[in-house]
Design a protein around this motif. Sequence first.
Motif, PDB file in Angstrom:
ATOM      1  N   GLU A 244       2.460 -15.948  -9.817  1.00 31.83           N
ATOM      2  CA  GLU A 244       1.533 -15.115  -9.153  1.00 31.83           C
ATOM      3  C   GLU A 244       2.075 -14.988  -7.939  1.00 31.83           C
ATOM      4  O   GLU A 244       2.772 -15.539  -7.131  1.00 31.83           O
ATOM      5  N   VAL A 245       1.965 -13.549  -7.474  1.00 39.27           N
ATOM      6  CA  VAL A 245       2.713 -12.979  -6.226  1.00 39.27           C
ATOM      7  C   VAL A 245       1.798 -12.364  -5.607  1.00 39.27           C
ATOM      8  O   VAL A 245       1.075 -11.389  -5.903  1.00 39.27           O
ATOM      9  N   THR A 246       1.718 -12.506  -4.191  1.00 39.11           N
ATOM     10  CA  THR A 246       1.014 -11.593  -3.061  1.00 39.11           C
ATOM     11  C   THR A 246       2.100 -11.284  -1.892  1.00 39.11           C
ATOM     12  O   THR A 246       2.791 -12.215  -1.603  1.00 39.11           O
ATOM     13  N   LEU A 247       2.238 -10.043  -1.809  1.00 39.07           N
ATOM     14  CA  LEU A 247       2.990  -9.625  -0.942  1.00 39.07           C
ATOM     15  C   LEU A 247       2.151  -8.965   0.168  1.00 39.07           C
ATOM     16  O   LEU A 247       1.215  -8.262   0.170  1.00 39.07           O
ATOM     17  N   VAL A 248       2.594  -9.547   1.246  1.00 35.38           N
ATOM     18  CA  VAL A 248       2.037  -9.143   2.543  1.00 35.38           C
ATOM     19  C   VAL A 248       3.093  -8.131   3.476  1.00 35.38           C
ATOM     20  O   VAL A 248       4.141  -8.575   3.839  1.00 35.38           O
ATOM     21  N   SER A 249       2.248  -6.980   3.723  1.00 33.87           N
ATOM     22  CA  SER A 249       3.061  -5.939   4.323  1.00 33.87           C
ATOM     23  C   SER A 249       2.540  -5.642   5.745  1.00 33.87           C
ATOM     24  O   SER A 249       1.329  -5.019   5.589  1.00 33.87           O
ATOM     25  N   SER A 250       3.031  -5.377   6.566  1.00 29.94           N
ATOM     26  CA  SER A 250       2.493  -5.077   7.987  1.00 29.94           C
ATOM     27  C   SER A 250       2.502  -3.358   8.148  1.00 29.94           C
ATOM     28  O   SER A 250       1.772  -2.972   8.897  1.00 29.94           O
ATOM     29  N   ARG A 251       2.955  -2.615   7.091  1.00 41.46           N
ATOM     30  CA  ARG A 251       2.698  -1.258   7.090  1.00 41.46           C
ATOM     31  C   ARG A 251       1.909  -0.745   5.967  1.00 41.46           C
ATOM     32  O   ARG A 251       1.528  -1.439   5.078  1.00 41.46           O
ATOM     33  N   ASP A 252       2.045   0.679   5.987  1.00 43.99           N
ATOM     34  CA  ASP A 252       1.104   1.073   4.947  1.00 43.99           C
ATOM     35  C   ASP A 252       1.697   1.254   3.379  1.00 43.99           C
ATOM     36  O   ASP A 252       0.863   1.809   2.672  1.00 43.99           O
ATOM     37  N   GLN A 253       2.913   1.079   3.530  1.00 41.46           N
ATOM     38  CA  GLN A 253       3.572   1.174   2.335  1.00 41.46           C
ATOM     39  C   GLN A 253       4.752   0.256   2.172  1.00 41.46           C
ATOM     40  O   GLN A 253       5.197  -0.354   3.214  1.00 41.46           O
ATOM     41  N   VAL A 254       4.961  -0.387   0.884  1.00 42.50           N
ATOM     42  CA  VAL A 254       6.235  -1.233   0.896  1.00 42.50           C
ATOM     43  C   VAL A 254       7.424  -0.450   1.047  1.00 42.50           C
ATOM     44  O   VAL A 254       7.455   0.914   1.390  1.00 42.50           O
ATOM     45  N   LEU A 255       8.469  -1.129   1.349  1.00 40.92           N
ATOM     46  CA  LEU A 255       9.702  -0.471   1.794  1.00 40.92           C
ATOM     47  C   LEU A 255       9.700   0.550   2.919  1.00 40.92           C
ATOM     48  O   LEU A 255       9.870   1.905   2.554  1.00 40.92           O
ATOM     49  N   PRO A 256       9.116   0.408   4.140  1.00 36.83           N
ATOM     50  CA  PRO A 256       8.890   1.183   5.125  1.00 36.83           C
ATOM     51  C   PRO A 256      10.139   1.725   5.480  1.00 36.83           C
ATOM     52  O   PRO A 256      11.197   1.509   5.522  1.00 36.83           O
TER      53      PRO A 256
END
Length: 490
Positions: A227-239
């Motif tokens: 199970e994976v949760t990705l925390v991104s500070s931006r509005d998309q992955v790979l900013p």
Amino acid sequence: MSDSTTAIPAGAPRITADDGGTRLVVIGGGPGGYEAALTAARLGAEVVLVSAGPLGGAAVLTDVVPSKTLIATADVLDLVAGSAALGIRDADTAGSPGAGALTVDLAAVNARVRRLARAQSADVTAALAEAGVRTVLGRGHLLTPGLVAVHALVGAGAEIERIEADAVLLATGARPRELDGSPPDGDRILSWTQLYDLDELPSHLVVVGSGVTGAEFASAYRALGCEVTLVSSRDQVLPGSDRDAAAVLEESFRRRGITVRSRSRAASARVEGDGVRVALTSGEEIRGSHVLLALGAIPATAGMGLEEAGVRLRESGHIETDRVSRTSVRGVYAAGDCTGVLPLASVAAIQGRTAVHHALGEAVAPLFRAHVASAVFTSPEIATVGASEQDVADGLVVADVRSYPLGTNARAKMQGVREGFVKLVVRHDSGTVLGGVVVAPRASELIHPITLAVAQRLTVEQLADTSIVYPSMTGSLAEAARQIAMTLGE
């Protein structure tokens, strides 16, 4: 290490350069360092390479080689999990192969990862020894532009050798950035260098950071069964990457069950019982079994005497270089992640070779960033080169941008591939290919024809008219070029 690695006892004499020859001292054993050392030795220079660890550096031992080996295993599981549409069934149950039919022995996977990394390091060591490069185990310190001190790795780090040099190459790489107050412990709170010591698959991996490293590990560990949760500070992955490519990847993540927490920033991570609790700046918390901190890297330039020797550093700690790898000090060059040019092993190697050619008076071509291809090894892969659609939108280049969906490709249909595309950035007046994006399985391989077109200033007509195999994924490259060529001048 091979016998070519030498630890000099304390009190050893100062080593002076031979008369009539050029001595290059390389500090750092990663791609920038060892490629430079090999090139210089083949050009007849006397080369001493100072390395603080086994040769190959982070790229071979804890970053590129290990991560892509792990991803290779994940790719196989992903391929099987998506093969139901091809008629593949479980032999015992006749069920879908994606329905939990396979599992992974992470201890065996990581043992293979470590074994391959050591083998690659041994190959680098052997190549350097065969080329006549002398390697010294220790930490390099730049005393003056022409004098390098080597300090022991153990004890108080006493000086064990001083080496005179006609030229010095700094290739010390970078180290993982940490979350304030939450240092990696190698058990539950992990940097990407520590993942390969795990013997059991995390039940829930929280990945903090949605850049290349975070996206790759989120994709891989989901395929492995976490199970994976990705925390991104931006509005998309790979900013900062192509927005259409990022959108395809995010949709793939959601379809595969990865939870993406956009516009969320981690404040801390702490161990709690047999798991971790990741606190967000919003006040929310995410619980998992492990957390991976993928927050970028810090250049390994501190404590080397660089500023005292006159080498200019940027505020970030990266070494300032020009396009032929020169620093602000005559005779001192730099290559790789410590320069912050592009954090790619291929670029480090180019910078190292460029530095050597310049230092030895050979013909040299400066590094053109627009000619450098890069890839993100997720599922699907994303590869890019040259000018981007954002460059066009910002007015940096005047060009047309066209996309061609991969789903119409005959080979893609045969393989059950539905997502992905080819995008080309083409100068409107001449049809010259300025850049491109490929989102597809093995995009890292498919980008090469576009890279060649960008580097050689080929036109879309030339790209379209080149013979291709049918059926093949490369057919989509030619078709995209053909469609753009037909609309030029409209």
